[in-house]
Design a protein around this motif. Sequence first.
Motif, PDB file in Angstrom:
ATOM      1  N   GLN A  59       0.882  -1.607  -0.115  1.00 46.91           N
ATOM      2  CA  GLN A  59      -0.238   0.142   0.175  1.00 46.91           C
ATOM      3  C   GLN A  59       0.753   1.006  -0.347  1.00 46.91           C
ATOM      4  OE1 GLN A  59      -3.806  -0.037  -0.027  1.00 46.91           O
ATOM      5  NE2 GLN A  59      -3.557  -2.170  -0.430  1.00 46.91           N
ATOM      6  N   GLN A  60       1.808   1.576   0.751  1.00 43.97           N
ATOM      7  CA  GLN A  60       3.371   2.489   0.839  1.00 43.97           C
ATOM      8  C   GLN A  60       3.525   2.630  -0.645  1.00 43.97           C
ATOM      9  OE1 GLN A  60       5.649   1.148   3.837  1.00 43.97           O
ATOM     10  NE2 GLN A  60       4.325   2.139   5.781  1.00 43.97           N
ATOM     11  N   LYS A  64       2.569   6.077  -2.932  1.00 44.59           N
ATOM     12  CA  LYS A  64       4.069   6.371  -3.617  1.00 44.59           C
ATOM     13  C   LYS A  64       3.162   6.406  -5.282  1.00 44.59           C
ATOM     14  CE  LYS A  64       8.907   6.796  -4.099  1.00 44.59           C
ATOM     15  NZ  LYS A  64      10.397   5.336  -3.628  1.00 44.59           N
ATOM     16  N   GLU A  65       3.134   5.957  -6.028  1.00 46.03           N
ATOM     17  CA  GLU A  65       3.003   5.868  -7.196  1.00 46.03           C
ATOM     18  C   GLU A  65       2.158   6.869  -7.119  1.00 46.03           C
ATOM     19  OE1 GLU A  65       1.611   1.827  -8.633  1.00 46.03           O
ATOM     20  OE2 GLU A  65       4.264   0.860  -8.094  1.00 46.03           O
ATOM     21  N   GLU A  69       2.064  10.558  -9.599  1.00 46.93           N
ATOM     22  CA  GLU A  69       0.706  10.377 -10.573  1.00 46.93           C
ATOM     23  C   GLU A  69       0.665  11.758 -10.202  1.00 46.93           C
ATOM     24  OE1 GLU A  69      -2.617   8.564 -13.317  1.00 46.93           O
ATOM     25  OE2 GLU A  69      -1.719   6.946 -10.692  1.00 46.93           O
ATOM     26  N   LEU A  70       0.221  12.306  -8.941  1.00 41.84           N
ATOM     27  CA  LEU A  70      -0.278  13.449  -8.893  1.00 41.84           C
ATOM     28  C   LEU A  70       0.170  14.680  -9.243  1.00 41.84           C
ATOM     29  CD1 LEU A  70      -2.977  14.908  -7.881  1.00 41.84           C
ATOM     30  CD2 LEU A  70      -2.201  14.567  -5.493  1.00 41.84           C
ATOM     31  N   ILE A  71       1.179  14.817  -8.313  1.00 38.48           N
ATOM     32  CA  ILE A  71       2.272  15.292  -8.445  1.00 38.48           C
ATOM     33  C   ILE A  71       2.661  16.156 -10.604  1.00 38.48           C
ATOM     34  CG2 ILE A  71       4.839  16.748  -9.089  1.00 38.48           C
ATOM     35  CD1 ILE A  71       4.564  15.212  -5.945  1.00 38.48           C
ATOM     36  N   ALA A  72       3.053  14.501 -11.095  1.00 35.15           N
ATOM     37  CA  ALA A  72       3.029  15.030 -12.544  1.00 35.15           C
ATOM     38  C   ALA A  72       1.884  15.449 -13.128  1.00 35.15           C
ATOM     39  CB  ALA A  72       3.428  13.843 -13.308  1.00 35.15           C
TER      40      ALA A  72
END
Length: 235
Positions: A59-60, A64-65, A69-72
């Motif tokens: 889950q961690q 992180k993925e 993805e959100l930051i991108a």
Amino acid sequence: MKKRNYNSKFTKKQFIVLIVCISTGFMIGYSYNLAKDEVKMNSNYLEQEESYREELISQQERNKELTEELIALQTKRREYEKDFAENEEEYEHLLKEAENLRLLLGEIPAHGEGIRVTLKDGEYNPNSTNPNEYIVHESHVFNVINELKVSGAEAISINGQRLKSNSYIRCNGPVITIDGKQYPAPFIIEAVGDQETLISALKITGGVFDQLLNDRIVVTIEENDYIQMPSINDE
């Protein structure tokens, strides 16, 4: 007699020792089973704990993925916003051009100020041997329409029918055929656009208006503060 008493005492001791041994064995066996169960429970607990730990790690990693993805996506959105802010005027210009093109193609309804041009056959002249000299022909209609288009008319209609970019127009005496539909004279041409510009273009010296008069066509040009035309799909 004394010897028998000695044997009796000895037997009693043996019995006590036997009881102690049995109790001790029972306690050892019970402790062994208890310890065995505890080891088994601890083993199950460790296995479950390991499973939870692996799931938590998974889950961690997924979080992180998703965070990356959100930051991108946020970065891409900021780039779009920056690009849009830098090119807002260009976008507005393109949108306006697209809107004007859709108006010219007749894909959307048109409304606003404009003008109305009415074409009628000239009065009958008994001295004339050629009646075509005072009858409205498609060339007269085309001349008016082309001048209106060049002058920036947003939309044009003839006798209420909205013209398309490839509309077919043909005159046959007192009847005009537009895309297969017939309309009787007089021929009323309406155009949405700047009134002053449209009228000035038609009435320029030697222009369409003068040519129509020379061909003995009765022409009237009127201003109209509000003209409404449906799209070609609504007709």
